[in-house]
Design a protein around this motif. Structure first.
Motif, PDB file in Angstrom:
ATOM      1  N   GLN A   1       0.763  -1.249   0.101  1.00 30.22           N
ATOM      2  CA  GLN A   1       0.084   0.144   0.180  1.00 30.22           C
ATOM      3  C   GLN A   1       0.852   1.253   0.092  1.00 30.22           C
ATOM      4  N   ILE A   2       1.763   1.360   0.810  1.00 32.21           N
ATOM      5  CA  ILE A   2       2.834   2.269   0.873  1.00 32.21           C
ATOM      6  C   ILE A   2       4.132   1.762   1.250  1.00 32.21           C
ATOM      7  N   ASP A   3       4.998   2.078   0.180  1.00 33.26           N
ATOM      8  CA  ASP A   3       6.318   1.501   0.299  1.00 33.26           C
ATOM      9  C   ASP A   3       7.190   2.619   0.880  1.00 33.26           C
ATOM     10  N   THR A   4       6.883   3.721   0.573  1.00 40.92           N
ATOM     11  CA  THR A   4       7.980   4.921   0.844  1.00 40.92           C
ATOM     12  C   THR A   4       7.396   6.051   0.984  1.00 40.92           C
ATOM     13  N   THR A   5       7.826   6.953   1.814  1.00 40.17           N
ATOM     14  CA  THR A   5       7.182   8.246   2.181  1.00 40.17           C
ATOM     15  C   THR A   5       8.146   9.330   2.010  1.00 40.17           C
ATOM     16  N   LEU A   6       7.741  10.512   1.444  1.00 38.21           N
ATOM     17  CA  LEU A   6       8.307  11.630   1.242  1.00 38.21           C
ATOM     18  C   LEU A   6       7.780  12.653   2.006  1.00 38.21           C
ATOM     19  N   LEU A   7       8.354  13.239   3.040  1.00 34.17           N
ATOM     20  CA  LEU A   7       7.661  14.239   3.894  1.00 34.17           C
ATOM     21  C   LEU A   7       8.458  15.537   3.381  1.00 34.17           C
ATOM     22  N   VAL A   8       7.777  16.403   2.920  1.00 34.39           N
ATOM     23  CA  VAL A   8       8.354  17.545   2.370  1.00 34.39           C
ATOM     24  C   VAL A   8       7.667  18.888   2.899  1.00 34.39           C
TER      25      VAL A   8
END
Length: 181
Positions: free
Chosen positions: A67-74
């Motif tokens: 579902q979510i492999d990686t996250t970018l917090l910008v």
């Protein structure tokens, strides 16, 4: 700038630079499967940003990679100075440890003014870690290991290839790639 503009700029960077130049060997597969979460933070201070980091670490830990492999917090405005953002990574490492996620999730950081220590300021190697806005990239260690293995198991070779690619591209090529030339 609006969240929509930040998202558009970030997606252009992912599509044109990260995937287009193959700077990250596993980015394409997770991106096309819509497994990359991009979050624009509007936190007004570091404590609020750290609260958002806590939430994103919890979400990533408790959500299947499918579902979510990686996250970018910008965050487009909180870290205008690279050195401050770079120093902040010590706090980020502590947060990952507090969540007991060392060896599970790693955090890479990107900044528009990223500079590697010991390199001349004009060297294109810095662009391996340059993004339109200060960004924390939360990566699952398992995904990183699979990606490196798929590239022959040599992470250093990937880094060297990326630097060579960016040096060949040059500053004008980078600007053209992101539509800023």
């Amino acid at each position: 700038m609006t969240d929509e503009q930040v998202l558009a700029d970030t997606r252009r960077w992912i599509e044109q630079a990260v995937i287009g130049l193959n700077l990250c060997p596993f980015a394409r597969s997770v991106y096309v499967k819509n497994q990359v979460r991009i979050v624009v933070s509007r936190a007004r201070h570091l404590d609020a940003f750290l609260d958002e980091l806590d939430l994103e670490l919890d979400l990533l830990e408790n959500t299947p990679a499918e579902q979510i492999d990686t996250t970018l917090l910008v965050h487009p405005t909180l870290f205008p100075v690279f050195e401050v953002f770079n120093d902040f990574m010590n706090v980020v490492d502590d947060v990952v440890a507090e969540h007991e996620l060392e060896g599970v999730i790693q955090v890479a950081h990107f900044h528009p003014d990223f500079v590697f220590e010991g390199e001349t300021e004009s060297d294109m190697s810095h662009f391996t870690n340059r993004a339109p806005y200060p960004t924390l990239h939360l990566l699952r260690e398992d995904s990183v290991e699979r990606a490196v293995a798929s590239e022959g198991g040599d992470a250093e070779a990937i880094v060297e290839r990326n630097i060579r690619t960016l040096r060949e591209l040059g500053p004008q090529g980078w600007a053209d790639l992101l539509g800023k030339g």
